[in-house]
Design an enzyme around this catalytic site. Structure first.
Site, PDB file in Angstrom:
ATOM      1  N   LYS A 174       0.884  -1.172   0.000  1.00  0.00           N
ATOM      2  CA  LYS A 174       0.000   0.000   0.000  1.00  0.00           C
ATOM      3  C   LYS A 174       0.918   1.217   0.000  1.00  0.00           C
ATOM      4  CE  LYS A 174      -1.899   3.026   2.014  1.00  0.00           C
ATOM      5  NZ  LYS A 174      -1.729   4.455   1.651  1.00  0.00           N
ATOM      6  N   GLY A 227       6.537   5.095   8.377  1.00  0.00           N
ATOM      7  CA  GLY A 227       5.614   6.227   8.410  1.00  0.00           C
ATOM      8  C   GLY A 227       5.759   6.998   9.700  1.00  0.00           C
ATOM      9  N   GLY A 232       2.206   4.552  13.300  1.00  0.00           N
ATOM     10  CA  GLY A 232       2.776   3.330  13.872  1.00  0.00           C
ATOM     11  C   GLY A 232       2.034   2.906  15.123  1.00  0.00           C
ATOM     12  N   GLU A 249       9.049   1.357  11.178  1.00  0.00           N
ATOM     13  CA  GLU A 249      10.150   2.318  11.015  1.00  0.00           C
ATOM     14  C   GLU A 249       9.500   3.687  11.045  1.00  0.00           C
ATOM     15  OE1 GLU A 249      13.164   1.444  11.046  1.00  0.00           O
ATOM     16  OE2 GLU A 249      13.212  -0.623  10.367  1.00  0.00           O
ATOM     17  N   CYS A 283      13.708  10.456   7.407  1.00  0.00           N
ATOM     18  CA  CYS A 283      13.481  10.118   8.813  1.00  0.00           C
ATOM     19  C   CYS A 283      14.760  10.284   9.624  1.00  0.00           C
ATOM     20  CB  CYS A 283      12.981   8.691   8.907  1.00  0.00           C
ATOM     21  SG  CYS A 283      14.032   7.574   7.993  1.00  0.00           S
TER      22      CYS A 283
HETATM   23  P1  NAD Z   1       2.234   8.536   7.269  1.00  0.00           P
HETATM   24  O1  NAD Z   1       2.338   7.797   8.549  1.00  0.00           O
HETATM   25  O2  NAD Z   1       1.247   9.615   7.168  1.00  0.00           O
HETATM   26  O3  NAD Z   1       1.890   7.522   6.085  1.00  0.00           O
HETATM   27  C1  NAD Z   1       2.662   6.367   5.856  1.00  0.00           C
HETATM   28  C2  NAD Z   1       1.789   5.309   5.224  1.00  0.00           C
HETATM   29  O4  NAD Z   1       0.836   4.859   6.195  1.00  0.00           O
HETATM   30  C3  NAD Z   1       0.968   5.806   4.023  1.00  0.00           C
HETATM   31  O5  NAD Z   1       0.911   4.811   3.044  1.00  0.00           O
HETATM   32  C4  NAD Z   1      -0.408   6.041   4.658  1.00  0.00           C
HETATM   33  O6  NAD Z   1      -1.467   5.983   3.724  1.00  0.00           O
HETATM   34  C5  NAD Z   1      -0.474   4.904   5.648  1.00  0.00           C
HETATM   35  N1  NAD Z   1      -1.407   5.093   6.763  1.00  0.00           N
HETATM   36  C6  NAD Z   1      -1.752   6.248   7.369  1.00  0.00           C
HETATM   37  N2  NAD Z   1      -2.628   6.002   8.378  1.00  0.00           N
HETATM   38  C7  NAD Z   1      -2.832   4.665   8.400  1.00  0.00           C
HETATM   39  C8  NAD Z   1      -3.619   3.797   9.224  1.00  0.00           C
HETATM   40  N3  NAD Z   1      -4.360   4.251  10.234  1.00  0.00           N
HETATM   41  N4  NAD Z   1      -3.585   2.468   8.977  1.00  0.00           N
HETATM   42  C9  NAD Z   1      -2.815   1.971   7.984  1.00  0.00           C
HETATM   43  N5  NAD Z   1      -2.067   2.748   7.171  1.00  0.00           N
HETATM   44  C10 NAD Z   1      -2.061   4.081   7.378  1.00  0.00           C
HETATM   45  O7  NAD Z   1       3.707   9.029   6.939  1.00  0.00           O
HETATM   46  P2  NAD Z   1       4.182   9.922   5.705  1.00  0.00           P
HETATM   47  O8  NAD Z   1       3.721  11.311   5.952  1.00  0.00           O
HETATM   48  O9  NAD Z   1       3.843   9.266   4.409  1.00  0.00           O
HETATM   49  O10 NAD Z   1       5.774   9.810   5.844  1.00  0.00           O
HETATM   50  C11 NAD Z   1       6.504  10.597   6.703  1.00  0.00           C
HETATM   51  C12 NAD Z   1       6.805   9.876   7.994  1.00  0.00           C
HETATM   52  O11 NAD Z   1       7.491   8.659   7.726  1.00  0.00           O
HETATM   53  C13 NAD Z   1       7.713  10.668   8.887  1.00  0.00           C
HETATM   54  O12 NAD Z   1       7.283  10.631  10.218  1.00  0.00           O
HETATM   55  C14 NAD Z   1       9.051   9.962   8.769  1.00  0.00           C
HETATM   56  O13 NAD Z   1       9.915  10.108   9.828  1.00  0.00           O
HETATM   57  C15 NAD Z   1       8.643   8.567   8.572  1.00  0.00           C
HETATM   58  N6  NAD Z   1       9.717   7.834   7.896  1.00  0.00           N
HETATM   59  C16 NAD Z   1      10.427   6.922   8.608  1.00  0.00           C
HETATM   60  C17 NAD Z   1      11.458   6.225   8.013  1.00  0.00           C
HETATM   61  C18 NAD Z   1      12.215   5.172   8.770  1.00  0.00           C
HETATM   62  O14 NAD Z   1      12.823   4.317   8.129  1.00  0.00           O
HETATM   63  N7  NAD Z   1      12.218   5.166  10.078  1.00  0.00           N
HETATM   64  C19 NAD Z   1      11.796   6.463   6.685  1.00  0.00           C
HETATM   65  C20 NAD Z   1      11.056   7.415   5.994  1.00  0.00           C
HETATM   66  C21 NAD Z   1       9.999   8.089   6.615  1.00  0.00           C
END
Ligand code: NAD
Length: 492
Positions: A174, A227, A232, A249, A283
């Site tokens: 997804k 995300g 998470g 992550e 991140c």
């Molecule tokens: P986000 O959490 O908004 O979205 C990430 C994914 O989760 C998307 O596909 C989104 O549609 C999905 N999602 C959102 N709510 C959900 C739910 N309730 N149930 C299931 N899926 C859901 O994050 P973003 O804005 O796309 O990305 C930025 C974030 O990602 C930042 O916080 C960043 O630090 C983190 N990030 C972490 C790493 C790592 O490896 N630790 C790497 C890159 C980004």
């Protein structure tokens, strides 16, 4: 405009809702393609396909060596298509240099985990009981749901699916609703490589619809998310209700610590690379720069400002551009609002602080490289993830104070230490609460080295040989080779 459908069971699939949403180019702010808006019904079709592929058909019949060959073949196809895939990613997320570098590197994940596929070995356990032969098997978990963000869509997809496929799982991906196109193009390469239908599926749409349907689906055995920490948390709570495996992550607020004995030229470069590469949308961004008070503070800040001022903003498709747009409009607004917060908290603005309005910024969502000085670690700008080109400079007194400040945050993803003192490098590396420590370096990653977070930055590890075990479960097999029968009412 091009219309992208889901990719389920080796075929394009229209959304059950017949609804679509636009995906935008952050450089112009204009839509450039339409994406299928998935629902729980689409997620169910994809999971059913992945479950069928896991339990019947060609995939479970393959030897581990044959699985490895398929993974290596898809690595070759990704290498062949790297340029085209990078350009699709940039249309959605505005980071050309970063995406090109990543796409050229992604094949290695498939070569490495392809090579590991037939090296998953159990153990023979020398028991404390006579008359038994005991050994372990490591078996694939089943259907894995891979939920990815917008900042590095295909790299992070590779981190998740290369080990899962090597382990023998099947996957439903997804992608982020902001960057779906490249994942849909990517999935087709698995078909061309010879993966059976249903082993790799993609369902697009929003987290609240498709993401949560995958998390709740009874046939999904593992969820792997990259995300935000809030996402998470909600996924972890839902997964716990169904006893599903999770890898998370999440975000970071990583310290980049410069000691007075460091090579200052290298440290200045490392500080800039840590926060302004990829426009701070990573991140592991080194968003808190810790500087030894007085002895190097002023000279370091002066050099840092000079280098940061020279950053060229502009079209992410141009090779000259060093700082591109913010990928999404909500993220752009969030970054600007954090800049206001920092000003209101009393941090001193040293550079930038505004939306990028130069002609070379197109009509897109740009924020100037921004540096705040005199930041206190208790301020929100020092504690919360901005995910943009905003650096906070914090003074420290000595090594102990640096460690206290560095660890005084709920995240623990990356960290940097700049010093010429080898003893200090070891001491500080040991005591930093972070999944990765870079010494006299910043932002290096490899398929061979574990990556993940301490504290609120996540659970589990990606990359490195151990990552394959996150998609496996262990079975203990007991063979009775002549154990004497005993009282059946007592445990043997
Ligand atoms: P986000 O959490 O908004 O979205 C990430 C994914 O989760 C998307 O596909 C989104 O549609 C999905 N999602 C959102 N709510 C959900 C739910 N309730 N149930 C299931 N899926 C859901 O994050 P973003 O804005 O796309 O990305 C930025 C974030 O990602 C930042 O916080 C960043 O630090 C983190 N990030 C972490 C790493 C790592 O490896 N630790 C790497 C890159 C980004």
């Amino acid at each position: 405009m091009h219309r992208y459908l889901h990719y389920i069971d080796g075929r394009d699939a229209a959304p059950e809702s017949q609804a679509w949403f636009d995906t935008h180019n952050p450089f112009t702010g204009e839509p450039w393609a339409e994406i299928a808006q998935g629902t729980a019904a689409d997620a169910d079709l994809a999971v059913q396909a992945a479950h069928r592929a896991f339990t019947s058909g060609a995939w479970p019949q393959l030897t581990a060596t044959q699985r490895g060959e398929l993974l290596r073949r898809v690595g070759d196809l990704i290498a062949r298509e790297a340029r085209r895939l990078a350009e699709i990613e940039v249309r959605d997320n505005g980071k050309l240099a970063e995406m090109r570098g990543q796409l050229n590197y992604i094949p290695q994940w498939f070569y490495y985990f392809g090579g590991l596929a037939d090296k998953i070995e159990g153990r023979v356990i020398p028991l404390d009981k006579k008359g038994y032969f005991n050994f372990t098997l490591h078996e694939p978990l089943g259907v894995v749901a891979a939920i990815t963000p917008w900042n590095s869509p295909l790299l992070l997809t590779a981190w998740k699916i290369a080990p899962a496929l090597a382990a023998g799982c099947t996957v439903v991906i997804k992608p982020s609703e902001f960057t779906s196109a490249s994942t849909l193009e990517f999935a087709r390469l698995f078909e061309e490589a010879g993966f059976p239908p249903g082993v790799v599926n993609v369902v697009t749409g929003f987290g609240r619809d498709v993401g949560s349907a995958l998390v709740e689906h009874p046939l999904v055995r593992k969820i792997t998310l990259t995300g935000a920490d809030s996402t998470g948390r909600s996924i972890n709570e839902a997964a716990a209700r169904h006893f599903k495996h999770v890898s998370l992550e999440l975000g970071g607020k990583s310290p980049n610590i410069v000691f007075a004995d460091a090579n200052l030229d290298d440290a200045v470069n490392g500080a800039v690379a840590g926060i302004f590469a990829a426009t701070g949308q990573t991140c592991i961004a080194g968003s808190r720069l810790l500087l030894l008070q007085d002895s190097i503070h002023d000279v370091f800040v002066e050099r840092l400002l000079t280098l940061a001022r020279s950053a060229r903003m502009g079209d992410p498709m141009s090779a000259d551009t060093q700082v591109g747009p913010i990928t999404t409009r909500p993220q752009y607004e969030k970054v600007l609002s954090y800049i206001d917060t920092a000003r209101n908290e009393g941090a001193r603005l040293l550079l930038g602080g505004s939306a990028g309005t130069l002609p070379e910024c197109g009509g897109g969502w740009f924020v100037e490289p921004t540096i705040f000085g005199e930041v206190d670690n208790g301020m929100r700008i020092a504690q919360e993830e901005v995910f943009g080109p905003v650096l906070s400079i914090i003074r420290f007194k000595d090594e102990e104070d640096a460690l206290r400040i560095a660890n005084d945050v709920r995240f623990g993803l990356g960290s940097g230490v700049w010093t010429a003192d080898i003893g200090r490098a070891f001491r500080v590396s040991e005591r930093l609460q972070a999944g990765t420590v870079w010494v006299n370096a910043y932002r290096a990653v490899s398929f061979m080295s574990p990556f993940g977070g301490y504290k609120d930055s996540g659970l589990g590890r990606e990359n490195g040989a151990q990552a394959i075990h996150e998609s496996l479960q262990t079975k203990s097999v007991w063979i009775n080779t002549g154990a004497a029968s005993a009282n059946p009412f007592v445990m043997r």
